[in-house]
Design an enzyme around this catalytic site. Structure first.
Site, PDB file in Angstrom:
ATOM      1  N   PRO A 175       0.834  -1.205   0.000  1.00  0.00           N
ATOM      2  CA  PRO A 175       0.000   0.000   0.000  1.00  0.00           C
ATOM      3  C   PRO A 175       0.871   1.260   0.000  1.00  0.00           C
ATOM      4  CG  PRO A 175      -0.023  -1.087   2.158  1.00  0.00           C
ATOM      5  CD  PRO A 175       0.687  -2.004   1.224  1.00  0.00           C
ATOM      6  N   CYS A 205       0.330   5.480  -0.003  1.00  0.00           N
ATOM      7  CA  CYS A 205      -0.455   6.721   0.002  1.00  0.00           C
ATOM      8  C   CYS A 205      -0.040   7.613  -1.158  1.00  0.00           C
ATOM      9  CB  CYS A 205      -0.174   7.509   1.278  1.00  0.00           C
ATOM     10  SG  CYS A 205      -0.958   6.820   2.725  1.00  0.00           S
ATOM     11  N   ALA A 260      -3.365   3.181   2.139  1.00  0.00           N
ATOM     12  CA  ALA A 260      -4.080   3.391   3.400  1.00  0.00           C
ATOM     13  C   ALA A 260      -5.314   4.242   3.118  1.00  0.00           C
ATOM     14  CB  ALA A 260      -3.168   4.098   4.401  1.00  0.00           C
ATOM     15  N   GLN A 297      -5.989  -1.412   1.929  1.00  0.00           N
ATOM     16  CA  GLN A 297      -5.608  -1.240   3.333  1.00  0.00           C
ATOM     17  C   GLN A 297      -6.535  -0.206   3.957  1.00  0.00           C
ATOM     18  OE1 GLN A 297      -2.012   1.006   4.458  1.00  0.00           O
ATOM     19  NE2 GLN A 297      -1.330  -0.835   5.518  1.00  0.00           N
ATOM     20  N   TYR A 332       0.101   4.500  13.379  1.00  0.00           N
ATOM     21  CA  TYR A 332      -1.287   4.966  13.244  1.00  0.00           C
ATOM     22  C   TYR A 332      -2.150   4.373  14.365  1.00  0.00           C
ATOM     23  CZ  TYR A 332       0.634   6.960   9.077  1.00  0.00           C
ATOM     24  OH  TYR A 332       1.428   7.700   8.238  1.00  0.00           O
ATOM     25  N   ARG A 348      -1.475  -5.495   8.811  1.00  0.00           N
ATOM     26  CA  ARG A 348      -0.088  -5.029   8.741  1.00  0.00           C
ATOM     27  C   ARG A 348       0.331  -4.520  10.110  1.00  0.00           C
ATOM     28  NH1 ARG A 348       3.280  -1.004   4.617  1.00  0.00           N
ATOM     29  NH2 ARG A 348       4.149  -2.837   3.603  1.00  0.00           N
ATOM     30  N   ARG A 370       8.755   1.179  -2.891  1.00  0.00           N
ATOM     31  CA  ARG A 370       9.543   2.114  -3.708  1.00  0.00           C
ATOM     32  C   ARG A 370      10.100   1.467  -4.967  1.00  0.00           C
ATOM     33  NH1 ARG A 370      12.849   3.931   1.518  1.00  0.00           N
ATOM     34  NH2 ARG A 370      12.495   1.700   1.833  1.00  0.00           N
TER      35      ARG A 370
END
Ligand SMILES: Cc1cc2nc3c(=O)[nH]c(=O)nc-3n(C[C@H](O)[C@H](O)[C@H](O)COP(=O)(O)O)c2cc1C
Length: 366
Positions: free
Chosen positions: A23, A25, A57, A100, A182, A230, A324
């Site tokens: 995932p 963002c 997310a 996610q 989070y 996760r 990445r």
């Protein structure tokens, strides 16, 4: 025979290989709704040949967003925008698509990374954050409001509500975000959770709310579609969340029917001291896999086909996720299949691109 390119079942969901798009963002939504950017970005990744694409997310309510530009799935407009995008992607790719789902807790109301990532003030479109305790992430942040009983029920319901919308969208799986500092991770870690009720203190108490949310999401999503989690295996801070607690949490998740544990790390505390290097989180994945009977996804600086292949082969993980590396090279699975002598799915419109040196690289069954 490549292990990376062998098929794998997450519960009933069949993946054609072990490569997962992690995932990521994009900070490119409007009022939580997907935009053209998502269609370009996800459309591109959907042609990558990976075994599974996990959407970024996705916030379960407006205040759950990390930034005002986060993707969300809390309104009819959010659901409609995603439905349109998914319909387009599905017309051209059979990649399984998961999502996610997340609540940023005390790390909400921040600017996108390219705007510095700091907390957004209430006067500039930011909002009051909430968390397990009134402890801010950074000393200069507005402290979050401690969630009370009604607040906990509201957040739990928001997760379940989003899971029902995700089910309607036909998403193939869900991942609960309990990593990177989070909200759910904030409940797990003794550094951010200093409650003195049944949701704080002992490990059992700190795990209680994340497990309740897992149960609510699991119950709200069709039982024939997987729900995984996760986690951050460690806070990388003395006295924080660590691998032993992650093993205990993974045991509890497995017992409740979590389809997998996706092993990341860090993100909870500004005091973290991360030792980054190739495959730097795989040792945590390996430890969880060794101790818990649950499928494990390894992630973190896995960049070469050989590294991904050996992570599966040496038992560090059942599946590997890339972030990445696959943004940089969205054809990473094609190149990996070529390097490992395996086959990969590619759209028929691109079959003629197959290099002469890699005859048979593309699966050409329509
Ligand atoms: C652009 C970007 C966005 C990310 N967004 C998320 C996210 O939405 N959820 C999440 O759990 N991790 C997120 N991450 C972390 C990645 O999923 C991944 O765990 C991390 O980058 C390490 O993997 P890598 O070395 O292959 O990049 C993000 C990473 C990047 C680079």
């Amino acid at each position: 025979m490549s292990k990376l390119f062998s098929s794998y079942k997450i519960g009933p969901l069949e993946l054609s290989n072990r490569i997962i798009i992690a995932p990521m963002c994009q900070y490119s939504a409007e009022e939580g709704s997907a935009t053209d950017w998502h269609l370009i970005h996800l459309g591109n990744l959907a042609l990558s040949g990976a075994g599974l694409l996990i959407l970024e997310a996705t916030a379960v309510s407006p205040e759950a967003r990390i930034s005002p530009a986060d993707l969300g799935l809390y309104s009819d407009a959010n659901e409609e925008a995603l439905a349109r995008m998914l319909a387009t992607i599905r017309r051209h790719s059979d990649i399984p698509v998961g999502m996610q789902i997340s609540h940023a807790g005390r790390k909400a109301s921040t600017a996108p990374p390219w705007d510095g990532g700091g907390q957004v003030g209430l006067e500039s479109g930011g909002w009051q954050t909430e968390g397990p305790s009134a402890l801010p992430y950074a000393g200069t942040d507005r402290p979050p409001i401690q969630l009370d009983t009604a607040g906990l029920a509201r957040v739990r319901d928001a997760f379940a509500h989003t899971a029902r919308r995700a089910a309607r969208l036909g998403l193939d799986m869900l991942e609960l975000h309990a990593a990177h500092g989070y909200l759910l991770h904030q409940f797990l870690s003794p550094l951010s959770n200093q409650r003195d009720d049944q949701y704080g203190g002992s490990l059992e108490n700190r795990m209680r709310f994340p497990l309740e949310v897992f149960d609510a999401v699991r119950a709200a999503f069709p039982s024939d579609r997987p729900v995984g989690v996760r986690i951050s295996a460690t806070d990388w801070v003395e006295g924080g969340w660590d691998v032993d607690q992650s093993v205990a949490f993974s045991h509890a998740l497995a017992a409740r029917g979590s389809a997998y544990v996706h092993v990341s790390s860090g993100g909870l505390s500004a005091q973290q001291k991360i030792e980054v290097g190739p495959g730097y989180q795989l040792a945590f994945a390996r430890e969880i896999k060794r101790q818990v009977a649950v499928p494990v996804i390894g992630v973190g600086m896995i960049t070469t086909p050989e590294q991904a292949e050996s992570a599966i082969r040496d038992g560090s993980a059942d599946l590997v996720a890339l972030a990445r590396g696959i943004l940089y090279d969205p054809r990473w699975p094609w190149h990996a299949a070529a390097a490992l002598g395996a086959q990969v799915k590619a759209p028929k419109q691109y079959w003629r691109s197959q290099p002469a040196a890699y005859k048979g690289l593309f699966q050409t069954d329509k």
